[in-house]
Enzyme design. Sequence first.
Site, PDB file in Angstrom:
ATOM      1  N   ARG A 120      85.256   0.754 -19.867  1.00 59.19           N
ATOM      2  CA  ARG A 120      86.453   1.417 -19.331  1.00 59.19           C
ATOM      3  C   ARG A 120      87.664   1.119 -20.230  1.00 59.19           C
ATOM      4  O   ARG A 120      88.507   1.975 -20.457  1.00 59.19           O
ATOM      5  CB  ARG A 120      86.725   0.941 -17.894  1.00 59.19           C
ATOM      6  N   ARG A 122      94.357  -7.530  -0.360  1.00 61.48           N
ATOM      7  CA  ARG A 122      93.725  -8.452  -1.306  1.00 61.48           C
ATOM      8  C   ARG A 122      93.917  -9.900  -0.892  1.00 61.48           C
ATOM      9  O   ARG A 122      93.427 -10.788  -1.586  1.00 61.48           O
ATOM     10  CB  ARG A 122      94.341  -8.252  -2.694  1.00 61.48           C
ATOM     11  N   ARG A 152      91.333 -11.398 -13.469  1.00 64.86           N
ATOM     12  CA  ARG A 152      91.360 -10.565 -12.244  1.00 64.86           C
ATOM     13  C   ARG A 152      90.155 -10.889 -11.350  1.00 64.86           C
ATOM     14  O   ARG A 152      90.256 -10.897 -10.124  1.00 64.86           O
ATOM     15  CB  ARG A 152      91.379  -9.077 -12.625  1.00 64.86           C
ATOM     16  N   LYS A 202      85.674   1.336  -6.703  1.00 63.91           N
ATOM     17  CA  LYS A 202      86.476   1.717  -5.528  1.00 63.91           C
ATOM     18  C   LYS A 202      87.288   2.987  -5.787  1.00 63.91           C
ATOM     19  O   LYS A 202      87.320   3.899  -4.962  1.00 63.91           O
ATOM     20  CB  LYS A 202      87.446   0.582  -5.130  1.00 63.91           C
ATOM     21  N   ARG A 214      93.375   0.761 -20.542  1.00 66.78           N
ATOM     22  CA  ARG A 214      94.257   0.090 -19.578  1.00 66.78           C
ATOM     23  C   ARG A 214      94.380  -1.370 -19.973  1.00 66.78           C
ATOM     24  O   ARG A 214      93.365  -2.065 -20.064  1.00 66.78           O
ATOM     25  CB  ARG A 214      93.605   0.228 -18.197  1.00 66.78           C
TER      26      ARG A 214
END
Length: 189
Positions: free
Chosen positions: A127, A88, A144, A13, A133
């Site tokens: 990632r 969300r 998540r 996204k 992160r």
Amino acid sequence: MNLILFGPPAAGKGTQAKRLVDEKGFIQLATGDMLRAARASGSELGKQVASILDEGALVSDEIVIALIAEQLDLNPNAKGFIFDGFPRTVAQAEALDKLLAQKGQKIDHVIRLVVDEVALVNRISLRFEQQGRSDDNPEVYVKRLVAYNEQTAPLLPFYEARNLIREVDGMASIKEVSAEIDRVLALAR
Ligand code: AMP
């Protein structure tokens, strides 16, 4: 034109939102980016949400709706907004409808990036290695994904009922996903 980019974390996204900003002059409203910036700045809000971000849970509807409302007010002449990671929950989607209606606007398309969740876990590991992160570590990432499936996926029938869902294969290359989104936007005009 106002778009929602919809899909689980790491579906692509953010990549697509940034591209659409660069190429078409939309404004990206990414609640995850706003919350991470708040945490980095050490603000009250940042302190309030830090542990929730680290756990991979959702912060309260009230907090994210307020962030979005503020940005809509700050950008009265926007050509269009891309909502990335928001809404969300169904409560957030209802609030967004109301906020936009107050400005005589609406959501035009919900672009759903359809992805394979097993492949996503691999994508996210990469990632995590590249960007570091903290909530991308595989353990938190799975949480998540669970939050997405339990709290966010129920938005699909909400937007299907409004005939707003446009499906795009999110497992294709970035170039192909970009072309498909552009095709959807051109056809739908
Ligand atoms: P993201 O970068 O969109 O994956 O968001 C990172 C984290 O920020 C999420 O795991 C949540 O903790 C929080 N977050 C971002 N957007 C929302 C939202 N719309 N509602 C609740 N929590 C959010």
